[in-house]
Structures are given as C-alpha cells and as structure tokens.
Write a protein that holds these residues in place. Sequence first.
Motif, short mmCIF file in Angstrom:
data_model
loop_
_atom_site.label_atom_id
_atom_site.label_comp_id
_atom_site.label_asym_id
_atom_site.label_seq_id
_atom_site.Cartn_x
_atom_site.Cartn_y
_atom_site.Cartn_z
N TYR A 133 -0.76 -42.21 -39.45
CA TYR A 133 -1.77 -41.94 -38.43
C TYR A 133 -1.33 -40.72 -37.60
O TYR A 133 -0.16 -40.59 -37.24
CB TYR A 133 -1.91 -43.13 -37.48
CG TYR A 133 -2.51 -44.37 -38.08
CD1 TYR A 133 -3.86 -44.44 -38.38
CD2 TYR A 133 -1.72 -45.49 -38.32
CE1 TYR A 133 -4.42 -45.59 -38.91
CE2 TYR A 133 -2.27 -46.65 -38.84
CZ TYR A 133 -3.62 -46.69 -39.14
OH TYR A 133 -4.17 -47.83 -39.67
N TRP A 134 -2.30 -39.87 -37.27
CA TRP A 134 -2.02 -38.69 -36.45
C TRP A 134 -2.93 -38.66 -35.23
O TRP A 134 -4.13 -38.90 -35.33
CB TRP A 134 -2.19 -37.41 -37.27
CG TRP A 134 -1.14 -37.27 -38.32
CD1 TRP A 134 -1.26 -37.55 -39.65
CD2 TRP A 134 0.21 -36.85 -38.12
NE1 TRP A 134 -0.07 -37.33 -40.30
CE2 TRP A 134 0.85 -36.90 -39.39
CE3 TRP A 134 0.94 -36.43 -37.00
CZ2 TRP A 134 2.19 -36.54 -39.55
CZ3 TRP A 134 2.28 -36.08 -37.17
CH2 TRP A 134 2.88 -36.13 -38.44
N ASP A 135 -2.32 -38.37 -34.10
CA ASP A 135 -3.04 -38.21 -32.83
C ASP A 135 -3.39 -36.73 -32.69
O ASP A 135 -2.53 -35.91 -32.36
CB ASP A 135 -2.14 -38.68 -31.68
CG ASP A 135 -2.83 -38.62 -30.32
OD1 ASP A 135 -4.01 -38.23 -30.27
OD2 ASP A 135 -2.17 -38.97 -29.32
N VAL A 136 -4.65 -36.40 -32.95
CA VAL A 136 -5.09 -35.01 -32.90
C VAL A 136 -5.54 -34.66 -31.49
O VAL A 136 -6.28 -35.42 -30.85
CB VAL A 136 -6.23 -34.76 -33.90
CG1 VAL A 136 -6.70 -33.30 -33.85
CG2 VAL A 136 -5.78 -35.12 -35.32
N LYS A 137 -5.09 -33.53 -31.00
CA LYS A 137 -5.45 -33.12 -29.64
C LYS A 137 -6.96 -32.91 -29.52
O LYS A 137 -7.64 -32.56 -30.49
CB LYS A 137 -4.71 -31.84 -29.27
CG LYS A 137 -3.21 -32.03 -29.12
CD LYS A 137 -2.52 -30.73 -28.70
CE LYS A 137 -1.02 -30.95 -28.52
NZ LYS A 137 -0.33 -29.71 -28.13
N ARG A 138 -7.47 -33.11 -28.33
CA ARG A 138 -8.91 -32.97 -28.08
C ARG A 138 -9.36 -31.56 -28.43
O ARG A 138 -8.77 -30.57 -28.02
CB ARG A 138 -9.22 -33.28 -26.61
CG ARG A 138 -8.90 -34.70 -26.20
CD ARG A 138 -9.11 -34.93 -24.72
NE ARG A 138 -10.51 -34.78 -24.35
CZ ARG A 138 -10.96 -34.89 -23.10
NH1 ARG A 138 -10.09 -35.08 -22.10
NH2 ARG A 138 -12.24 -34.78 -22.83
N GLY A 139 -10.44 -31.50 -29.21
CA GLY A 139 -11.01 -30.22 -29.60
C GLY A 139 -10.27 -29.52 -30.73
O GLY A 139 -10.62 -28.38 -31.09
N ASN A 169 -11.21 -40.92 -37.90
CA ASN A 169 -11.74 -42.03 -37.12
C ASN A 169 -13.10 -41.64 -36.54
O ASN A 169 -13.22 -40.66 -35.81
CB ASN A 169 -10.76 -42.38 -36.00
CG ASN A 169 -11.02 -43.73 -35.39
OD1 ASN A 169 -12.14 -44.23 -35.41
ND2 ASN A 169 -9.99 -44.33 -34.82
N GLU A 170 -14.12 -42.41 -36.86
CA GLU A 170 -15.47 -42.12 -36.37
C GLU A 170 -15.59 -42.35 -34.87
O GLU A 170 -16.41 -41.73 -34.20
CB GLU A 170 -16.49 -43.01 -37.10
CG GLU A 170 -16.75 -42.61 -38.53
CD GLU A 170 -17.70 -41.42 -38.64
OE1 GLU A 170 -18.92 -41.61 -38.79
OE2 GLU A 170 -17.20 -40.28 -38.58
N PHE A 171 -14.80 -43.25 -34.30
CA PHE A 171 -14.88 -43.57 -32.87
C PHE A 171 -13.48 -43.57 -32.27
O PHE A 171 -13.02 -44.57 -31.71
CB PHE A 171 -15.55 -44.93 -32.67
CG PHE A 171 -16.89 -45.04 -33.32
CD1 PHE A 171 -17.97 -44.30 -32.87
CD2 PHE A 171 -17.07 -45.87 -34.41
CE1 PHE A 171 -19.21 -44.39 -33.48
CE2 PHE A 171 -18.32 -45.97 -35.03
CZ PHE A 171 -19.39 -45.23 -34.56
N SER A 172 -12.79 -42.46 -32.38
CA SER A 172 -11.42 -42.39 -31.90
C SER A 172 -11.37 -42.38 -30.38
O SER A 172 -12.36 -42.07 -29.71
CB SER A 172 -10.74 -41.13 -32.45
OG SER A 172 -11.42 -39.97 -32.03
N SER A 173 -10.21 -42.71 -29.83
CA SER A 173 -10.03 -42.71 -28.38
C SER A 173 -8.70 -42.06 -28.05
O SER A 173 -7.74 -42.14 -28.82
CB SER A 173 -10.06 -44.13 -27.82
OG SER A 173 -8.88 -44.84 -28.15
N THR A 174 -8.64 -41.42 -26.88
CA THR A 174 -7.40 -40.78 -26.46
C THR A 174 -6.33 -41.83 -26.18
O THR A 174 -5.13 -41.56 -26.30
CB THR A 174 -7.62 -39.92 -25.21
OG1 THR A 174 -8.25 -40.73 -24.20
CG2 THR A 174 -8.52 -38.74 -25.53
N LYS A 175 -6.73 -43.04 -25.82
CA LYS A 175 -5.79 -44.11 -25.53
C LYS A 175 -5.11 -44.60 -26.80
O LYS A 175 -3.90 -44.82 -26.84
CB LYS A 175 -6.50 -45.28 -24.84
CG LYS A 175 -5.57 -46.44 -24.50
CD LYS A 175 -6.33 -47.55 -23.80
CE LYS A 175 -5.41 -48.73 -23.49
NZ LYS A 175 -6.15 -49.83 -22.79
#
Length: 249
Positions: A133-139, A169-175
């Motif tokens: 899993y990767w946390d992609v930065k906003r934008g 993820n279709e509905f990803s969240s920053t949290k």
Amino acid sequence: MLLLPFLALSQNSTEYAIFENALLIANPAQITQFEEGVMAHNKKYHGDGPYGVRVYWISNGPNTGNYVWNMGPFPWSSLDGRPAQKESHDADWNTNVAAYTTVGSGVQSYWRFESDLSRFSKDFTIKNMEVDYWDVKRGKMEDAKKLVEKITKVYADKSPDETYGIYTNEFSSTKEGRDMAVISFFDKSAWLSRNNNFVEKYETVHGAGSWKTFLNDWMAVTDGGETEIWIYRADLSGISGDVKVSERK
C-alpha cells in the motif's frame, strides 16, 4: 482488489473494473463458527459472476489473523443487482458471519483496477500475495502513475513473465493513507528473499543513475507505505484461485 483485467468492460462500455474489500475480524473465541459461516455463505451467494468472492488471511502487520473478503471484478452498475435481503442474503450474512465478528470488522474499500499499469501475461493460480500500500500525496496521483509506468516498461522489456496488479482506492482518505496498492503473486516464501537484479534492469532501460532519480521522485509524491502478506483461503472462498488471463485476450 484483485485480479483480472475484465476486458469486457473496456470493450463494451465506459465502465471499469472494481473490487470490493471487506476487512473481517473474527471473534477469537468463535473462529470455527466464523469460518464455517463464511464458507457456507460464499458457496451459496458468491460462487460466480461479478459477485464471486475470494477470501484471504493476513499473516503480518497490525491486521495479522484477520480476513479480507474480496469480491469482483465488477462494474459499478452491477451493484444495483447484487444479492439482497429479498433473496435472504443479508439475513444469512448477519446470522452466520457478522454474528461471529468483533469490533472493527466490516470496514469496506473499493479499488479500481489500473489495467494499463498492470501485467497479467499468463494463466496462474493464486496462492500468496504481497500487497504493498502507498500513501500518495494530495494532488500527486497522476505523477505517481507516470512513475509506475516506468516500472511497467522495465518489466515489459526485461521480465515479461512477471505478474502483478496496480489498484487505486476509489474513496481514499488522508487519515487511512492507502491510495494505491501493488499486488505481487508468489507460490513459495523463498520468493520474498529473491534478487531479481531490478535496479540493473531499470538502469539498462532508463539510463545510468536513473534508479536514484526514480527513488527521489517517488518519495516526492508519496508519504510512505506498508506491506501485508495475504494467504488465499480456497476453503472459505466462493470461486477458485485460477486466473485464466488467456481467456480474456
């Protein structure tokens, strides 16, 4: 999240392939009842078509010992016809599955299959999966995808038999921080310690010193990630682990 390109969607409509994941946490005192309920439910309601389900057991990390209930691939429109209360689906789930879970169970996510970034070059049977899993930065999702395209080119040129899937993820969240998933498939645990000389292959394709540049660019568009190992549970699943890529060409 998984697997097939589901090419019929792209050929016949503007829809794309989605996978539904539910994290299931069994009550530690009722694991036998939980597994029996999941097995019976999936065999009865999720044995084929867009509602076919595979179940995985997580073997590491914070979710160790929990299960992933994975349905798909399907187009969004198919959810309008999914098994519902009138067919006794919901009652069966509540009585024989949910009743044996505990707090935190049932969290769902929907993942889009990124067919252009993935490689399914041959038929295979699912056994084990490494899920990154990767946390992609906003934008920065489009920038991240462009970087993944470079990886895909390396595999296409230098390791054409490698099999992996890319999902967003279709509905990803920053949290939550789970925006992109990279799934690799393997049979033997020794695969985890392999050295496939990827850096050398990458620089052969993209030039000397390009791997360091890639790492810097990747860190600029992501905020870290995490890895889970999933074990396919054929006994609990409604469909087999066979992936017949050749049938969808």
